[in-house]
Design a protein around this motif. Sequence first.
Motif, PDB file in Angstrom:
ATOM      1  N   LEU A 193       0.823  -1.211   0.000  1.00  0.00           N
ATOM      2  CA  LEU A 193       0.000   0.000   0.000  1.00  0.00           C
ATOM      3  C   LEU A 193       0.863   1.270   0.000  1.00  0.00           C
ATOM      4  CD1 LEU A 193      -2.899   1.036   0.008  1.00  0.00           C
ATOM      5  CD2 LEU A 193      -2.831   1.003   2.517  1.00  0.00           C
ATOM      6  N   PRO A 194       1.789   1.458   0.966  1.00  0.00           N
ATOM      7  CA  PRO A 194       2.636   2.655   0.889  1.00  0.00           C
ATOM      8  C   PRO A 194       3.541   2.670  -0.336  1.00  0.00           C
ATOM      9  CG  PRO A 194       3.407   1.190   2.631  1.00  0.00           C
ATOM     10  CD  PRO A 194       2.061   0.672   2.187  1.00  0.00           C
ATOM     11  N   ILE A 195       3.973   1.491  -0.797  1.00  0.00           N
ATOM     12  CA  ILE A 195       4.767   1.453  -2.032  1.00  0.00           C
ATOM     13  C   ILE A 195       3.934   1.959  -3.205  1.00  0.00           C
ATOM     14  CG2 ILE A 195       5.868  -0.076  -3.720  1.00  0.00           C
ATOM     15  CD1 ILE A 195       6.813  -1.808  -1.425  1.00  0.00           C
ATOM     16  N   GLY A 196       2.650   1.572  -3.247  1.00  0.00           N
ATOM     17  CA  GLY A 196       1.772   2.028  -4.314  1.00  0.00           C
ATOM     18  C   GLY A 196       1.575   3.534  -4.295  1.00  0.00           C
ATOM     19  N   PHE A 197       1.354   4.117  -3.108  1.00  0.00           N
ATOM     20  CA  PHE A 197       1.208   5.568  -3.000  1.00  0.00           C
ATOM     21  C   PHE A 197       2.509   6.277  -3.388  1.00  0.00           C
ATOM     22  CE2 PHE A 197      -2.454   4.685  -0.099  1.00  0.00           C
ATOM     23  CZ  PHE A 197      -3.399   5.392  -0.832  1.00  0.00           C
ATOM     24  N   PHE A 198       3.635   5.712  -2.949  1.00  0.00           N
ATOM     25  CA  PHE A 198       4.948   6.271  -3.309  1.00  0.00           C
ATOM     26  C   PHE A 198       5.110   6.276  -4.827  1.00  0.00           C
ATOM     27  CE2 PHE A 198       9.479   6.326  -4.020  1.00  0.00           C
ATOM     28  CZ  PHE A 198       9.998   7.096  -2.988  1.00  0.00           C
ATOM     29  N   TRP A 231       7.293  15.680  -3.163  1.00  0.00           N
ATOM     30  CA  TRP A 231       7.063  16.282  -1.855  1.00  0.00           C
ATOM     31  C   TRP A 231       7.749  15.439  -0.785  1.00  0.00           C
ATOM     32  CZ3 TRP A 231       1.344  15.746  -3.503  1.00  0.00           C
ATOM     33  CH2 TRP A 231       1.017  16.755  -4.428  1.00  0.00           C
ATOM     34  N   TRP A 232       8.767  15.991  -0.149  1.00  0.00           N
ATOM     35  CA  TRP A 232       9.510  15.228   0.849  1.00  0.00           C
ATOM     36  C   TRP A 232       8.631  14.871   2.041  1.00  0.00           C
ATOM     37  CZ3 TRP A 232       9.831  16.976   5.798  1.00  0.00           C
ATOM     38  CH2 TRP A 232       9.557  18.329   6.022  1.00  0.00           C
ATOM     39  N   TRP A 233       7.680  15.750   2.376  1.00  0.00           N
ATOM     40  CA  TRP A 233       6.830  15.510   3.541  1.00  0.00           C
ATOM     41  C   TRP A 233       5.853  14.368   3.306  1.00  0.00           C
ATOM     42  CZ3 TRP A 233       1.899  16.189   1.859  1.00  0.00           C
ATOM     43  CH2 TRP A 233       1.697  17.045   0.775  1.00  0.00           C
ATOM     44  N   ALA A 234       5.696  13.920   2.061  1.00  0.00           N
ATOM     45  CA  ALA A 234       4.854  12.766   1.758  1.00  0.00           C
ATOM     46  C   ALA A 234       5.687  11.528   1.441  1.00  0.00           C
ATOM     47  CB  ALA A 234       3.925  13.082   0.584  1.00  0.00           C
TER      48      ALA A 234
END
Length: 442
Positions: A214-219, A229-232
Amino acid sequence: MTDRTPHPDQPRRPHPLLSRRSWPEARFLADVLRTETVGGGLLLLGAVVALLWANSPWRTAYAELGHWVPWPGGSGLHLDLSLAAWAADGLLAIFFFVVGLELKREFLAGDLRDPRRAALPVVAAMGGMVLPALCYVAVNAAAGGAGLRGWAIPTATDIAFALAVLAVVSSHLPQGLRAFLLTLAVVDDLFAIIIIAVFYTAEFHPLPLLGALLPIGFFALLVQRRRTWWWALIPLAVVTWALVHASGVHATVAGVLLGFTVPVRPARGGGPGLAERLEHRWRPISAGFAVPVFAFFAAGVSLVGTDLAGVLTDPVVIGVVAGLVLGKTVGVFGSTYLLARFTRAELDGEITWADLFGVALLGGIGFTVSLLIGELAFGAGSPADGKVKVAVLLGSLISAVLASAVLLRRNTVHRRIAERESRDADGDGVPDIYQEDSADSG
């Protein structure tokens, strides 16, 4: 100008092995090597300081520093790691993120997108893993087989140490050789990570690994849209790392996976691709901080009160040293020779087999992944683990010395070649040798 177009009845000459890279690739490689040169010096400094401290009267303080747990209450999230473990699992994820960026860029947009160029480092890496493993197995099987679980320890080349030694002993090797070593070590590390995941993952929990998708997909979604965006991106990378670590797979795999999601080709506006820009931004952090800090915590082997004679005659030590020094050299050099023999390819005109032999010796420098496999095979802090550390350092030192002896003799010859290649008589910013190659090919 001589017409080099082959006659229709004349067989096409195979692509030369380790040939010169294109001008854009040459500039990019020069930037990489400059960064690695500085980082390599810091890495060697960290390792030397660790060895001196671990064998000094203040060695207890060194051990306590490595065992200190910054967040002892983080066991629920698998974050109750010691400082040394954070350096190995956390900081090295940055290193492998850069590795992932570099591999994707090389195989999709670099010179290695040509299968003829990509085949050589892949085949050499495979040969450089099989032969060391066979050397280790042969030694330990003859001694009763008690140490066979460590068969993969000498299979990994440490890219940082190898490039550091290369930068120190010779800065005038041809581009083909330097690029070969760089790509060989990267492919080698990835094969080693696969070995760890398949053979040395003691406890595997699939749910956290599936959750990491899931986080890999958003990344991937953000970077594909060129959103940096570094904050994301950084929080997504941290969550990915934590989930991969909780799954039982070595956490550095998270860095490689994230690196593979970054687009390589430039956007419509032109300029370098996002992968190249992120690599340019993160490589100094990896080479100048992450890897040297890891070296500082991992290289501190205490030999105080140790029976050196007993250690040096142990089958595990002999197997690791033989694998790194003999197996790596024969595997890398031999597989390259066989590839040239069966494909009837020839080395590029500026490169000799003596040059390749020196680089093959550099392949015997093992550190990061070798020490990690030793811990996974025999248990961190066990007597066998201590022997593995001695063996890895000894084998790496022997390989570095032998490689230096070979490459230093070649340095004078290649310094003259580098001077010829750097000439720019017309002042257009492009070395004449590349213009000559372009004219010849036309």
